[in-house]
Motif scaffolding. Sequence first.
Motif, short mmCIF file in Angstrom:
data_model
loop_
_atom_site.label_atom_id
_atom_site.label_comp_id
_atom_site.label_asym_id
_atom_site.label_seq_id
_atom_site.Cartn_x
_atom_site.Cartn_y
_atom_site.Cartn_z
N ALA A 31 0.87 -1.29 -0.06
CA ALA A 31 0.16 0.02 -0.13
C ALA A 31 0.77 1.27 0.00
N PRO A 32 1.56 1.60 -1.21
CA PRO A 32 2.41 2.77 -1.08
C PRO A 32 1.75 3.91 -1.05
N ARG A 33 2.44 5.29 -0.89
CA ARG A 33 1.67 6.26 -0.69
C ARG A 33 2.56 7.08 -1.84
N GLY A 34 1.74 8.11 -2.60
CA GLY A 34 2.27 9.09 -3.44
C GLY A 34 1.28 9.96 -3.91
N THR A 35 1.69 11.01 -4.67
CA THR A 35 0.92 12.30 -5.24
C THR A 35 1.81 12.56 -6.34
N MET A 36 1.19 12.62 -7.49
CA MET A 36 1.64 13.12 -8.84
C MET A 36 0.81 14.05 -9.43
N MET A 37 1.39 15.32 -9.67
CA MET A 37 0.59 16.36 -10.35
C MET A 37 1.12 16.81 -11.69
N PHE A 38 0.26 16.92 -12.75
CA PHE A 38 0.51 17.28 -13.98
C PHE A 38 -0.25 18.60 -14.20
N GLN A 39 0.39 19.71 -14.58
CA GLN A 39 -0.19 21.10 -14.78
C GLN A 39 -0.64 21.42 -16.23
N ALA A 40 -1.64 21.79 -16.77
CA ALA A 40 -1.58 22.06 -18.14
C ALA A 40 -0.63 22.91 -18.77
N GLU A 41 0.10 23.92 -17.78
CA GLU A 41 1.20 24.75 -18.35
C GLU A 41 2.61 23.80 -18.62
N GLY A 42 2.42 22.47 -18.25
CA GLY A 42 3.76 21.83 -18.64
C GLY A 42 4.63 21.51 -17.53
N ARG A 43 4.30 21.58 -16.27
CA ARG A 43 5.28 21.18 -15.37
C ARG A 43 4.41 19.95 -14.45
N MET A 44 5.51 19.01 -13.84
CA MET A 44 4.61 17.99 -12.92
C MET A 44 5.74 17.75 -11.82
N ALA A 45 5.25 17.22 -10.78
CA ALA A 45 5.81 16.90 -9.67
C ALA A 45 5.52 15.47 -9.20
N ALA A 46 6.21 14.92 -8.54
CA ALA A 46 5.78 13.59 -7.96
C ALA A 46 6.46 13.23 -6.71
N LEU A 47 5.96 12.66 -5.75
CA LEU A 47 6.40 12.04 -4.46
C LEU A 47 5.93 10.72 -4.27
N MET A 48 6.74 9.78 -3.75
CA MET A 48 5.99 8.44 -3.47
C MET A 48 7.21 7.98 -2.26
N THR A 49 6.19 7.20 -1.45
CA THR A 49 7.02 6.76 -0.07
C THR A 49 6.29 5.33 0.23
N PRO A 50 6.93 4.55 0.98
CA PRO A 50 6.33 3.30 1.45
C PRO A 50 5.03 3.77 2.41
N GLY A 51 4.00 2.78 2.22
CA GLY A 51 2.64 3.24 3.08
C GLY A 51 2.74 2.88 4.48
N ASP A 52 3.75 2.26 5.06
CA ASP A 52 3.95 2.06 6.30
C ASP A 52 5.33 2.75 6.94
N ARG A 53 5.44 3.70 6.35
CA ARG A 53 6.73 4.54 6.86
C ARG A 53 6.42 5.08 8.20
N LEU A 54 7.34 5.06 9.02
CA LEU A 54 7.07 5.84 10.57
C LEU A 54 7.96 7.08 10.52
N ALA A 55 7.85 7.92 11.15
CA ALA A 55 8.71 9.11 11.32
C ALA A 55 10.01 8.89 11.86
#
Length: 156
Positions: A31-55
């Motif tokens: 159950a990984p966690r992550g967000t990826m965003m694509f903007q119409a203006e042509g930029r993107m960003a992505a971040l992914m981590t393990p779902g069970d990650r502790l601080a």
Amino acid sequence: MTHPIVGTWMLQAFHTEDVATGERSEPFGAAPRGTMMFQAEGRMAALMTPGDRLAPTTEAERAVAFQTMVACAGAYRLEPPDRFVIAVDVAWFEPWIGSEQSRTYTIVGDRMEITSAPTRLPRQGADDATVIATLVWARQGSAADSSVSGSASEGS
């Protein structure tokens, strides 16, 4: 008309296959966690981590936290019919900065599957490996998005 890739996507599944051995693994768990965003203006960003990650609380734990993530951003371009290319300008993995990362994708409804070209990735406690990664994403807030817990829209 806005391209269907534009928007915010939530990670549903992530697995890699080692090109040399064929070994398949889920480096961020079931159950990984992550967000990826694509903007119409042509930029993107992505971040992914393990779902069970502790601080992390120690230097060693912070090092492991850094090693068990993927993050990058940059300008992207679409290459029809099924490819996008990111001109990476920031990343957690220094060799990606200044490179172009190419991915193939398929969008069906509110789900997107992305497959990498063979890519060198660092592995905790081992030499880097050349892998093909497959990621399954769901459009944020759609019925396909199973990662609704912890979303910013909760309680609003």
